[in-house]
Design a protein around this motif. Structure first.
Motif, PDB file in Angstrom:
ATOM      1  N   UNK A   1     -39.983  -2.333  28.768  1.00  0.00           N
ATOM      2  CA  UNK A   1     -39.232  -3.041  27.633  1.00  0.00           C
ATOM      3  C   UNK A   1     -37.955  -3.551  28.023  1.00  0.00           C
ATOM      4  N   UNK A   2     -37.238  -2.766  28.759  1.00  0.00           N
ATOM      5  CA  UNK A   2     -35.880  -3.327  29.295  1.00  0.00           C
ATOM      6  C   UNK A   2     -35.915  -4.812  30.257  1.00  0.00           C
ATOM      7  N   UNK A   3     -37.012  -4.880  31.249  1.00  0.00           N
ATOM      8  CA  UNK A   3     -37.037  -5.640  32.068  1.00  0.00           C
ATOM      9  C   UNK A   3     -37.542  -7.095  31.116  1.00  0.00           C
TER      10      UNK A   3
ATOM     11  N   UNK B   1     -41.308  -6.572  36.371  1.00  0.00           N
ATOM     12  CA  UNK B   1     -42.437  -6.236  35.310  1.00  0.00           C
ATOM     13  C   UNK B   1     -43.800  -5.888  35.807  1.00  0.00           C
ATOM     14  N   UNK B   2     -44.242  -6.923  36.805  1.00  0.00           N
ATOM     15  CA  UNK B   2     -45.458  -6.643  37.210  1.00  0.00           C
ATOM     16  C   UNK B   2     -45.849  -5.545  38.066  1.00  0.00           C
ATOM     17  N   UNK B   3     -44.710  -5.200  38.816  1.00  0.00           N
ATOM     18  CA  UNK B   3     -44.946  -3.728  39.315  1.00  0.00           C
ATOM     19  C   UNK B   3     -44.759  -2.528  38.237  1.00  0.00           C
ATOM     20  N   UNK B   4     -44.319  -2.687  37.322  1.00  0.00           N
ATOM     21  CA  UNK B   4     -44.084  -1.292  36.412  1.00  0.00           C
ATOM     22  C   UNK B   4     -45.611  -1.510  35.815  1.00  0.00           C
ATOM     23  N   UNK B   5     -46.166  -2.661  35.248  1.00  0.00           N
ATOM     24  CA  UNK B   5     -47.519  -2.910  35.016  1.00  0.00           C
ATOM     25  C   UNK B   5     -48.629  -2.382  35.524  1.00  0.00           C
ATOM     26  N   UNK B   6     -48.603  -2.802  36.774  1.00  0.00           N
ATOM     27  CA  UNK B   6     -49.466  -2.161  37.830  1.00  0.00           C
ATOM     28  C   UNK B   6     -49.562  -0.609  37.772  1.00  0.00           C
ATOM     29  N   UNK B   7     -48.415   0.068  38.019  1.00  0.00           N
ATOM     30  CA  UNK B   7     -48.188   1.522  37.850  1.00  0.00           C
ATOM     31  C   UNK B   7     -48.778   2.238  36.520  1.00  0.00           C
ATOM     32  N   UNK B   8     -48.506   1.412  35.286  1.00  0.00           N
ATOM     33  CA  UNK B   8     -48.823   1.808  34.083  1.00  0.00           C
ATOM     34  C   UNK B   8     -50.558   1.888  33.998  1.00  0.00           C
ATOM     35  N   UNK B   9     -50.952   0.707  34.373  1.00  0.00           N
ATOM     36  CA  UNK B   9     -52.458   0.676  34.222  1.00  0.00           C
ATOM     37  C   UNK B   9     -53.259   1.763  35.134  1.00  0.00           C
ATOM     38  N   UNK B  10     -52.738   2.002  36.299  1.00  0.00           N
ATOM     39  CA  UNK B  10     -53.361   2.955  37.125  1.00  0.00           C
ATOM     40  C   UNK B  10     -53.272   4.430  36.591  1.00  0.00           C
TER      41      UNK B  10
END
Length: 221
Positions: A56-58, A5-14
């Motif tokens: 969301x799935x994660x 989730x943290x990996x997806x979150x960083x990608x989204x913020x960037x």
């Protein structure tokens, strides 16, 4: 906390910050440049939606206490993405003259970008707090693992001591058996010695009587 989730979150913020900059740039140009930038923004929005679906799935696959926190954050990301979509619609719907566009850039867009920046600040603060919570969970998990390892070590020591006690018990049982055998042998020897004494005493008595008889007959002649 989920590393995925943290990996997806960083990608989204960037990606969100990049899309916001592109929206600002697209609102300031016309013609083919505007179409190209809008196309890039729409492609980025599709990628952002894909990242949100993955998050969301994660989040829904995690434990309830972590799941609730992540879904709350996810709602903020969805709101941020909706703001970006609204900006794109305003840009695309645009046959605005230069004055209207300038007013939009100076007022509405500025407000939207300010709100988006504030929202991203809150999201980053939430991410930081969630990261700290994740660290505490990891520390608790590490403590639990260490406690479990200690419990296993204690159980192994107790098992080893139990084996030692069983071995000592078996040894004592063997000693008791040997003592019992020795006692029976000593009893048998004692009985045999008693019989031998009785026999020897009988022989001695017979010999004494025989000697007395011999002496009597000799003295009688």
């Amino acid at each position: 906390m989920s590393d995925v989730f943290e990996g997806y979150e960083r990608q989204y913020c960037e990606l969100s910050a990049n899309l916001s900059r592109k929206c600002t740039a697209a609102g300031a140009v016309d013609g083919e440049q505007k179409k190209q930038k809008v196309s890039e923004i729409k492609s980025g929005i599709d990628e952002a939606e894909s990242l949100i679906r993955k998050m969301d799935l994660e989040a829904r696959s995690l434990q309830p206490n972590v799941k609730a926190v992540l879904l709350a954050k996810l709602r903020e990301y969805k709101s941020d993405l909706n703001n970006l979509k609204s900006e794109v619609k305003r840009i695309v719907s645009g046959n605005l003259n230069a004055t209207a566009r300038d007013e939009l850039l100076e007022s509405g867009m500025a407000d939207a970008l300010t709100a988006s920046a504030d929202q991203r600040t809150r999201l980053m603060m939430s991410t930081e707090r969630l990261g700290k919570s994740g660290d505490r969970i990891k520390d608790s998990r590490r403590t639990m693992l260490e406690t479990e390892e200690l419990g296993v070590s204690i159980l192994q020591d107790l098992h080893s001591q139990r084996q030692s006690l069983l071995h000592a018990h078996n040894t004592l049982h063997g000693v008791d058996d040997n003592i019992g055998k020795s006692k029976r042998i000593m009893t048998a020897m004692s009985r045999r010695m008693s019989r031998n004494k009785l026999i020897i005493g009988s022989i001695v008595a017979v010999l004494v009587i025989a000697i007395i008889l011999i002496l009597y007959f000799k003295l009688a002649k």
